[in-house]
Design a protein around this motif. Sequence first.
Motif, PDB file in Angstrom:
ATOM      1  N   ALA A 185    -142.747 -35.474  -6.350  1.00 42.74           N
ATOM      2  CA  ALA A 185    -141.628 -35.033  -5.519  1.00 42.74           C
ATOM      3  C   ALA A 185    -141.421 -33.520  -5.637  1.00 42.74           C
ATOM      4  CB  ALA A 185    -140.356 -35.770  -5.923  1.00 42.74           C
ATOM      5  N   LYS A 186    -141.586 -32.976  -6.833  1.00 41.40           N
ATOM      6  CA  LYS A 186    -141.440 -31.531  -7.009  1.00 41.40           C
ATOM      7  C   LYS A 186    -142.561 -30.777  -6.304  1.00 41.40           C
ATOM      8  CE  LYS A 186    -138.948 -31.870 -11.389  1.00 41.40           C
ATOM      9  NZ  LYS A 186    -138.959 -31.559 -12.847  1.00 41.40           N
ATOM     10  N   VAL A 187    -143.780 -31.331  -6.319  1.00 41.15           N
ATOM     11  CA  VAL A 187    -144.897 -30.700  -5.602  1.00 41.15           C
ATOM     12  C   VAL A 187    -144.607 -30.664  -4.100  1.00 41.15           C
ATOM     13  CG1 VAL A 187    -147.330 -30.978  -4.985  1.00 41.15           C
ATOM     14  CG2 VAL A 187    -146.595 -31.280  -7.360  1.00 41.15           C
ATOM     15  N   ASP A 188    -143.936 -31.686  -3.582  1.00 43.18           N
ATOM     16  CA  ASP A 188    -143.599 -31.732  -2.166  1.00 43.18           C
ATOM     17  C   ASP A 188    -142.411 -30.853  -1.805  1.00 43.18           C
ATOM     18  OD1 ASP A 188    -145.661 -33.475  -1.710  1.00 43.18           O
ATOM     19  OD2 ASP A 188    -144.412 -35.273  -1.888  1.00 43.18           O
ATOM     20  N   GLY A 189    -141.841 -30.182  -2.793  1.00 48.44           N
ATOM     21  CA  GLY A 189    -140.760 -29.250  -2.516  1.00 48.44           C
ATOM     22  C   GLY A 189    -139.369 -29.783  -2.754  1.00 48.44           C
ATOM     23  N   CYS A 190    -139.230 -30.926  -3.370  1.00 46.40           N
ATOM     24  CA  CYS A 190    -137.904 -31.497  -3.641  1.00 46.40           C
ATOM     25  C   CYS A 190    -137.279 -30.825  -4.855  1.00 46.40           C
ATOM     26  CB  CYS A 190    -137.995 -33.000  -3.879  1.00 46.40           C
ATOM     27  SG  CYS A 190    -138.476 -33.945  -2.431  1.00 46.40           S
ATOM     28  N   GLY A 191    -136.003 -30.485  -4.737  1.00 45.62           N
ATOM     29  CA  GLY A 191    -135.271 -29.991  -5.887  1.00 45.62           C
ATOM     30  C   GLY A 191    -134.807 -31.133  -6.772  1.00 45.62           C
ATOM     31  N   GLU A 192    -134.059 -30.769  -7.808  1.00 43.07           N
ATOM     32  CA  GLU A 192    -133.614 -31.795  -8.754  1.00 43.07           C
ATOM     33  C   GLU A 192    -132.657 -32.784  -8.098  1.00 43.07           C
ATOM     34  OE1 GLU A 192    -134.782 -32.378 -11.557  1.00 43.07           O
ATOM     35  OE2 GLU A 192    -135.942 -30.566 -11.951  1.00 43.07           O
ATOM     36  N   LEU A 193    -131.724 -32.292  -7.288  1.00 44.86           N
ATOM     37  CA  LEU A 193    -130.758 -33.196  -6.653  1.00 44.86           C
ATOM     38  C   LEU A 193    -131.443 -34.105  -5.647  1.00 44.86           C
ATOM     39  CD1 LEU A 193    -127.860 -34.113  -6.257  1.00 44.86           C
ATOM     40  CD2 LEU A 193    -127.556 -32.253  -4.594  1.00 44.86           C
TER      41      LEU A 193
END
Length: 301
Positions: free
Chosen positions: A196-204
């Motif tokens: 998810a972080k690789v896809d650009g998602c932040g923590e929230l």
Amino acid sequence: MTATTLPTRPAPARAPRAAGAAAARARRTRLLHWIAVHSVALAAALFFLLPFVFVFLTSVMSDGQAMSGELWPRTWHWSNYATVFTTPGFLDWWRNSLLYAGLGTLLTVCSTVPVAHALARFRFRGRRVAMILVISTMMLPPQVVVMPMYLVWAQQLHLAGSVWPLIIPMAFGDAYSIFLLRQFLLTIPQEYLESAKVDGCGELRTLLRIVVPMARPGIAAISLFQFFFCWNDYFGPQIYAAQNPAAWTLSYGLESFKSAHNVNWNLTMAATLLVMAPVIVVFFFAQKAFVEGVTLTGVKG
């Protein structure tokens, strides 16, 4: 002189018959095992079910027949439930219990999920100490802090005589729910969060889009635990709402109802069944998610 050979008879088919007998014995063994296991389960189910049957049958009896030794109603008095509902204050107790249990559960879930996610996934200095502090609050009896908390809610915030002193603290999390949900979140593979972080998602966004959907069984478990606690809570309403009958919950109001109808056991049993009914219905429809959530919370420490 030539020797003649006589034709030999084929050997009797003993092997297939022996195999069939062994299969029949195995089927009988499995059948007896199934009967034995389910007989024990049925006996245990009846052991737990009979008190509810007794309460229900007593609730539809007449005043004279209730608690007379007869187990089956001579006439079915369904009007006992209408009598309970029309008792002054009973609907107010229902409303207060729904407010306390529903809003309290919602606030607990909304405050518990971020904290549990942080303790399960974030690496920061003092994380272990924070977890120890959360767990240590479960070891503190509520009777220790009830007096100073009552003085704060009654004298400083002037909220005594309502259920708000019981609801508002749930917006700051619950130690048991945090611990239980953290254990469940540890079972979620780290690869999903990294993707998810690789896809650009932040923590929230990762929390809302990845963690929350995958943690539904754990969230369901803590929601049911909190709902049952709030619905059955007697100590809290006794402390904060006792002086205002309009703010009583069902668990506390049932004691007053029983005192007012101590000779009408049919009405008392009807009121008891109406208090238990929401909990039974909620658990019946959510038991699968509840059992799954409780089972998976202890997979990883």
